[in-house]
Enzyme design. Structure first.
Site, PDB file in Angstrom:
ATOM      1  N   SER A 149       4.578  -4.532   1.073  1.00 59.24           N
ATOM      2  CA  SER A 149       4.283  -3.198   1.601  1.00 59.24           C
ATOM      3  C   SER A 149       3.686  -3.374   2.991  1.00 59.24           C
ATOM      4  O   SER A 149       3.240  -4.473   3.353  1.00 59.24           O
ATOM      5  CB  SER A 149       3.283  -2.493   0.675  1.00 59.24           C
ATOM      6  N   TYR A 162      -4.542  -2.701  -4.429  1.00 61.02           N
ATOM      7  CA  TYR A 162      -3.114  -2.654  -4.091  1.00 61.02           C
ATOM      8  C   TYR A 162      -2.833  -3.497  -2.855  1.00 61.02           C
ATOM      9  O   TYR A 162      -1.887  -4.286  -2.833  1.00 61.02           O
ATOM     10  CB  TYR A 162      -2.702  -1.199  -3.856  1.00 61.02           C
TER      11      TYR A 162
END
Length: 262
Positions: A149, A162
């Site tokens: 990401s 995350y």
């Protein structure tokens, strides 16, 4: 006549993945399903893997759905045995399964929060790689694409666990690229920015500032001030999966509308 690298790379669009077997985890999510469909459209035989009970997005003649828990080694092993018995060794592994987990600073998270998100986002990538790589080693070729990401490249306040998992995926990809290159296996990570997905739409709907203000805050400062579409990620995966990227390994493909450029 000796075929040059340029000549070898000249394939018809329909043949970019012809004859290849691809495995896509998270294949019933927005990004995973777009990836599975595009690989299949370009000739791959695709195994779409996701949790039991997750509905498939649609039907495609070259996509077969399988239930698997990527955090459970026995589930992963059984599924891969089934796939190899049916299709032979895997040519392409796309680790797209992932979760965001609860928002909040590190001190607000629980041990259970930590375990769940690391199990899916990191352990799942490792387990799939661990059990598919031996087949790739035997055939001396393969391409692994791991979904990281933009938050594997940058820090942030809202979801630190995350960020930590996606940073781990980024460096696991580089380490595996170094380890398996001698076997003809390429490993790369892909880094989506804010995407137009069901998860993003739910976040906008639940926002206390309203959906319009939410999206403006989210992507308004990007050089390309909009969200990306799932197929824009899928085309990046297609490149990394195909022989067109045969000299690309250990790299990071960032598709984020310029978020990380400013």
């Amino acid at each position: 006549m000796v075929e040059t690298a340029t000549q070898a790379g000249k394939k018809s669009p329909e043949g970019r993945m012809a004859g290849k077997v691809a495995v896509v985890t998270g294949g019933r999510g927005d990004l995973g399903s777009a990836t599975a469909r595009l690989l299949a459209d370009h000739g791959a035989t695709v195994a779409s893997l996701d949790r039991a009970g997750t509905p498939a997005v649609g039907v495609h003649p070259r996509i077969t759905e399988y239930d698997v828990d990527v955090t459970d080694e026995s589930s992963v092993m059984e599924t891969i045995r089934t796939l190899e018995a049916k299709h032979g060794s895997t040519d392409v592994l796309v680790n797209a399964a992932g979760i965001i987990g609860p928002a909040g600073a590190s001190h607000t998270a629980t041990v259970d929060d930590f375990n769940v998100i690391f199990d899916v986002n990191v352990k799942g990538v490792w387990l799939m790689t661990k059990h598919i790589v031996p087949g790739m080693i035997r055939q001396e070729s393969g391409s692994i694409i791991n979904f990281s990401s933009i938050h594997g490249l940058t820090g942030g306040r809202n979801v630190p666990l995350y960020h930590a998992t996606k940073g781990a995926v980024r460096l696991l990809s580089k380490s595996d690229a170094a380890a398996y290159g001698a076997h003809g296996i390429r490993v790369n990570s892909i880094h989506p920015g804010s995407m137009n997905t069901r998860m993003s739409r739910r976040s906008a709907e639940q926002s206390d500032i309203g959906a319009e203000a939410y999206y403006k805050q989210l992507v308004g400062g990007n050089p390309l001030p909009r969200q990306g579409e799932p197929d824009e990620i899928a085309y990046g995966v297609l490149y990394l999966a195909s022989d067109e990227s045969r000299f690309t390994t250990g790299s990071e493909l960032v598709i984020d509308g310029g978020y990380t450029a400013v």
